[in-house]
Design a protein around this motif. Structure first.
Motif, PDB file in Angstrom:
ATOM      1  N   LEU A  50       0.808  -1.215   0.000  1.00 39.20           N
ATOM      2  CA  LEU A  50       0.000   0.000   0.000  1.00 39.20           C
ATOM      3  C   LEU A  50       0.846   1.272   0.000  1.00 39.20           C
ATOM      4  CD1 LEU A  50      -2.741  -1.177   2.507  1.00 39.20           C
ATOM      5  CD2 LEU A  50      -2.821  -1.193   0.006  1.00 39.20           C
ATOM      6  N   GLY A  51       2.143   1.116   0.110  1.00 41.69           N
ATOM      7  CA  GLY A  51       3.028   2.266  -0.010  1.00 41.69           C
ATOM      8  C   GLY A  51       3.365   2.937   1.305  1.00 41.69           C
ATOM      9  N   ILE A  52       4.131   4.003   1.192  1.00 42.43           N
ATOM     10  CA  ILE A  52       4.675   4.718   2.343  1.00 42.43           C
ATOM     11  C   ILE A  52       3.584   5.343   3.195  1.00 42.43           C
ATOM     12  CG2 ILE A  52       5.068   6.904   1.140  1.00 42.43           C
ATOM     13  CD1 ILE A  52       7.486   5.282   3.649  1.00 42.43           C
ATOM     14  N   ALA A  53       2.470   5.691   2.595  1.00 43.21           N
ATOM     15  CA  ALA A  53       1.381   6.318   3.349  1.00 43.21           C
ATOM     16  C   ALA A  53       0.839   5.389   4.434  1.00 43.21           C
ATOM     17  CB  ALA A  53       0.249   6.733   2.412  1.00 43.21           C
ATOM     18  N   ALA A  57       0.718   2.466   9.801  1.00 48.56           N
ATOM     19  CA  ALA A  57      -0.297   1.443  10.049  1.00 48.56           C
ATOM     20  C   ALA A  57       0.332   0.056  10.026  1.00 48.56           C
ATOM     21  CB  ALA A  57      -1.416   1.546   9.009  1.00 48.56           C
ATOM     22  N   GLU A  58       1.257  -0.152   9.104  1.00 53.18           N
ATOM     23  CA  GLU A  58       1.948  -1.440   9.019  1.00 53.18           C
ATOM     24  C   GLU A  58       2.751  -1.719  10.286  1.00 53.18           C
ATOM     25  OE1 GLU A  58       5.247  -3.757   6.235  1.00 53.18           O
ATOM     26  OE2 GLU A  58       4.982  -1.598   6.021  1.00 53.18           O
ATOM     27  N   MET A  59       3.528  -0.736  10.729  1.00 51.14           N
ATOM     28  CA  MET A  59       4.360  -0.923  11.927  1.00 51.14           C
ATOM     29  C   MET A  59       3.491  -1.183  13.151  1.00 51.14           C
ATOM     30  SD  MET A  59       7.448   1.875  11.220  1.00 51.14           S
ATOM     31  CE  MET A  59       6.758   2.946  12.397  1.00 51.14           C
ATOM     32  N   ASP A  60       2.393  -0.453  13.281  1.00 48.53           N
ATOM     33  CA  ASP A  60       1.484  -0.633  14.409  1.00 48.53           C
ATOM     34  C   ASP A  60       0.848  -2.014  14.364  1.00 48.53           C
ATOM     35  OD1 ASP A  60       0.052   0.504  16.744  1.00 48.53           O
ATOM     36  OD2 ASP A  60      -1.711   0.283  15.442  1.00 48.53           O
ATOM     37  N   TYR A  61       0.378  -2.419  13.191  1.00 49.33           N
ATOM     38  CA  TYR A  61      -0.256  -3.724  13.013  1.00 49.33           C
ATOM     39  C   TYR A  61       0.721  -4.844  13.369  1.00 49.33           C
ATOM     40  CZ  TYR A  61      -2.524  -7.666  10.671  1.00 49.33           C
ATOM     41  OH  TYR A  61      -3.090  -8.889  10.390  1.00 49.33           O
ATOM     42  N   VAL A  62       1.916  -4.780  12.825  1.00 48.94           N
ATOM     43  CA  VAL A  62       2.920  -5.822  13.078  1.00 48.94           C
ATOM     44  C   VAL A  62       3.255  -5.903  14.569  1.00 48.94           C
ATOM     45  CG1 VAL A  62       5.335  -6.479  12.674  1.00 48.94           C
ATOM     46  CG2 VAL A  62       3.878  -5.796  10.753  1.00 48.94           C
ATOM     47  N   ALA A  63       3.391  -4.775  15.228  1.00 44.01           N
ATOM     48  CA  ALA A  63       3.688  -4.767  16.669  1.00 44.01           C
ATOM     49  C   ALA A  63       2.573  -5.433  17.467  1.00 44.01           C
ATOM     50  CB  ALA A  63       3.909  -3.338  17.159  1.00 44.01           C
ATOM     51  N   LYS A  64       1.340  -5.153  17.100  1.00 43.56           N
ATOM     52  CA  LYS A  64       0.197  -5.737  17.819  1.00 43.56           C
ATOM     53  C   LYS A  64       0.099  -7.241  17.569  1.00 43.56           C
ATOM     54  CE  LYS A  64      -0.960  -1.580  19.057  1.00 43.56           C
ATOM     55  NZ  LYS A  64       0.151  -0.816  19.561  1.00 43.56           N
TER      56      LYS A  64
END
Length: 136
Positions: A50-53, A57-64
């Motif tokens: 989905l790109g840099i935008a 969200a990706e980092m937060d999702y992966v952490a959770k």
């Protein structure tokens, strides 16, 4: 040697969520936290597409998801996660497993809605969709 279809991220996502759905539909057992976190981890590469935008969200999702995977070493089911946090009066506390579970659910919903919109859009051509399928 080329990988099998089972090695493709979309296949892993599909198979793992089908297994979770079968568990839910059977009503025979609670959903295992380990199986849920594993299925959710397969969704992570979609955020990267989905790109840099969507990087935050990706980092937060992966952490959770990582938190839930770690919790699965001592907590067996999703219901147990919720029950423990209710007993500990920490459901709304930042970093609680239940709150992380909610954030993962929201991440899954976001990806689902986004891809539904992509598929529904009139300007998306069939070859674009086919390219995405073969990419994964």
């Amino acid at each position: 040697m080329a990988g099998t279809d089972n090695d493709k991220p979309l296949t892993k996502i599909s198979e793992s969520f089908k297994e979770l759905a079968a568990t839910v539909n059977s009503q025979a057992a609670d959903v295992e936290l380990a199986a849920f976190s594993r299925a959710c981890s397969y969704v992570s590469p979609l955020f990267g597409c989905l790109g840099i935008a969507f990087k935050f969200a990706e980092m937060d999702y992966v952490a959770k998801v990582d938190d839930l995977a770690e919790a699965s070493k001592s907590i067996l089911t999703l219901q147990s996660v919720i029950d423990r946090d209710i007993e500990g009066n920490c459901v709304r506390k930042a970093g609680s497993h239940t709150r992380n579970l909610l954030r993962v659910k929201r991440g899954l919903d976001m990806v689902r809605v986004l891809f539904e919109q992509i598929l529904a859009a009139e300007y998306v051509y069939q070859h674009v969709i086919v390219s995405l399928i073969f990419l994964f």
